[in-house]
Design a protein around this motif. Structure first.
Motif, PDB file in Angstrom:
ATOM      1  N   VAL A  54       1.965  -4.603  -4.715  1.00  0.00           N
ATOM      2  CA  VAL A  54       2.919  -5.140  -3.858  1.00  0.00           C
ATOM      3  C   VAL A  54       3.831  -3.532  -3.356  1.00  0.00           C
ATOM      4  O   VAL A  54       4.026  -3.295  -2.261  1.00  0.00           O
ATOM      5  N   GLU A  55       4.255  -3.178  -4.289  1.00  0.00           N
ATOM      6  CA  GLU A  55       5.031  -1.738  -4.161  1.00  0.00           C
ATOM      7  C   GLU A  55       4.385  -0.820  -3.250  1.00  0.00           C
ATOM      8  O   GLU A  55       5.065  -0.433  -2.376  1.00  0.00           O
ATOM      9  N   LEU A  56       3.306  -0.626  -3.655  1.00  0.00           N
ATOM     10  CA  LEU A  56       2.584   0.055  -2.912  1.00  0.00           C
ATOM     11  C   LEU A  56       2.414  -0.366  -1.453  1.00  0.00           C
ATOM     12  O   LEU A  56       2.375   0.678  -0.547  1.00  0.00           O
ATOM     13  N   ILE A  57       2.168  -1.334  -0.912  1.00  0.00           N
ATOM     14  CA  ILE A  57       2.142  -2.032   0.333  1.00  0.00           C
ATOM     15  C   ILE A  57       3.588  -1.861   0.865  1.00  0.00           C
ATOM     16  O   ILE A  57       3.493  -1.389   2.110  1.00  0.00           O
ATOM     17  N   ALA A  58       4.510  -2.056   0.109  1.00  0.00           N
ATOM     18  CA  ALA A  58       6.029  -1.744   0.832  1.00  0.00           C
ATOM     19  C   ALA A  58       6.102  -0.599   1.232  1.00  0.00           C
ATOM     20  O   ALA A  58       6.561  -0.252   2.423  1.00  0.00           O
ATOM     21  N   GLU A  59       5.724   0.458   0.288  1.00  0.00           N
ATOM     22  CA  GLU A  59       5.822   1.713   0.719  1.00  0.00           C
ATOM     23  C   GLU A  59       4.922   2.283   1.901  1.00  0.00           C
ATOM     24  O   GLU A  59       5.562   2.568   2.957  1.00  0.00           O
ATOM     25  N   GLY A  60       3.621   1.631   1.890  1.00  0.00           N
ATOM     26  CA  GLY A  60       2.861   1.776   2.982  1.00  0.00           C
ATOM     27  C   GLY A  60       3.359   1.311   4.602  1.00  0.00           C
ATOM     28  O   GLY A  60       3.261   2.176   5.264  1.00  0.00           O
ATOM     29  N   GLN A  61       3.997   0.382   4.164  1.00  0.00           N
ATOM     30  CA  GLN A  61       4.518  -0.430   5.408  1.00  0.00           C
ATOM     31  C   GLN A  61       5.795   0.377   6.004  1.00  0.00           C
ATOM     32  O   GLN A  61       6.135   0.670   6.975  1.00  0.00           O
ATOM     33  N   HIS A  62       6.642   0.941   5.112  1.00  0.00           N
ATOM     34  CA  HIS A  62       7.782   1.739   5.392  1.00  0.00           C
ATOM     35  C   HIS A  62       7.258   2.815   5.990  1.00  0.00           C
ATOM     36  O   HIS A  62       8.115   3.723   7.048  1.00  0.00           O
TER      37      HIS A  62
END
Lengths: 207, 207
Positions: free
Chosen positions: A144-152
């Motif tokens: 999820v962290e990874l995804i949040a970063e990717g979305q950002h």
DNA sequence: ACAGCATTGTTGGCGGCGTCTACATTCGGG
DNA sequence: CCCGAATGTAGACGCCGCCAACAATGCTGT
């Protein structure tokens, strides 16, 4: 994890109290699991290996399932460490980071096949089960962290993270699980992961 | 001791030979598996259930693992049937057909959780393992057919089918496997599958 | 210092299991 | 119709998980 405690004096090999039997049981259990498979795991043989009476393990695990649950928990801990480590020396793009975590997961799975089986086994004590679900979600959060970063960074489609993350979780776990149960030809194992990663990236690319 | 033979009450259906013990064993084994879990599966209790001696099962399965392997095989057969049936009353678009097969797979998995565990267990006899790998690939082929059709309709990206199919196989299996091991909150189970299907569709859409 | 108690390990025993061997019954083809 | 092959039975062996009773050790409060 050397037995600094159990071998204090070279002469004195045998003491009434073991020192840290619980940890020793878990360590040895994992070795046996890896080397001889889950069927060969017995509390009595474990006790024999550690030069301890056949009932000693019961002081630390109320029954066999409790030991297996504890083993599964340590598995999730080591998995989380492994995945965290995979993000250290890697580029910043989402593709690179997802690739790294995916490879780390599959590597862990193949290197700890029997353990992974145990971690996701549908057999756990209801009480231990809570802890295990929590543990499995802990690595979900790394995704999820990874995804949040990717979305950002604008490299991942918008949306609630568990909705973006679940398909990735499932894909990764599925591929690892197939690899572990020998259901994939050797060739699919090698090059297949690349296809799977590419598929995941397309699946969560911005629209 | 032979009065069961000579003085048999009319309703007494007890015979020396069972008739089809092998099939009866498999049937009963699957019931026990479903109702009481894999740990409660013992050859001796199975024999007791079927009113035969404790050694009778050995005439049909050389050991317990052989019975489990056979059980897993029947599981793959029924799975293949289920998946085939899912394609019957459904539209022609790739999205519809993939959705149908995905739902069928997950339904089968949740309805036969313990059996699915067995089917993909990393524990099989090397010889039976061949048959099982073949069986698992048989349903892989159902996916492949679907993909070929989708490619023909221009709804699926080009490329060797095993390379397009593997990610789908993995995703589906992974989601089902997570659902089966209770690793997903109930809510993720219901709506999650939709997200997973959408993800798969994006992953194999034409470029 | 040391008594008392919790912790940890031991011994022995129970019933269940999987598997092996020897024997009994039934089935089916010459 | 008979004899061998298939199928089921009876008993034994050793391993297992678990339990209860007992022994050694460690720790803590006074």
């Amino acid at each position: 994890m050397t037995d600094t405690l159990t071998v204090m004096t070279p002469m004195q090999t045998r003491r009434y109290h073991h020192g840290d039997l619980r940890a020793a049981l878990l360590t040895r259990a994992e070795e046996t699991l890896r080397e001889k498979g889950p069927a060969a795991l017995s509390l009595r043989e474990l006790a024999r290996d550690l030069d301890v009476s056949h009932a000693a393990p019961s002081r630390h695990f109320k029954d066999k399932q409790a030991l297996l649950d504890a083993l599964a928990l340590t598995g999730f801990d080591r998995l989380a460490e492994t995945l965290a480590a995979s993000q250290e020396d890697v580029g910043e793009t989402f593709a690179e980071r997802l690739g790294a975590i995916a490879r780390a997961y599959v590597d862990f799975a193949t290197a700890n096949a029997e353990l992974l089986d145990l971690m996701y086994a549908k057999k756990h004590d209801p009480t231990a089960s809570e802890a295990l679900v929590a543990a499995s979600q802990r690595w979900g959060e790394q995704l999820v962290e990874l995804i949040a970063e990717g979305q950002h960074r604008g490299e991942v489609r918008q949306g609630p993270m568990e909705r973006v993350g679940l398909p990735l979780f499932a894909t990764l776990h599925g591929f690892a699980s197939l690899a572990v149960s020998d259901m994939l030809p050797a060739e699919a194992l090698e090059h297949g992961l690349d296809d799977v990663i590419a598929h995941m990236l397309r699946g969560c690319a911005p629209e």
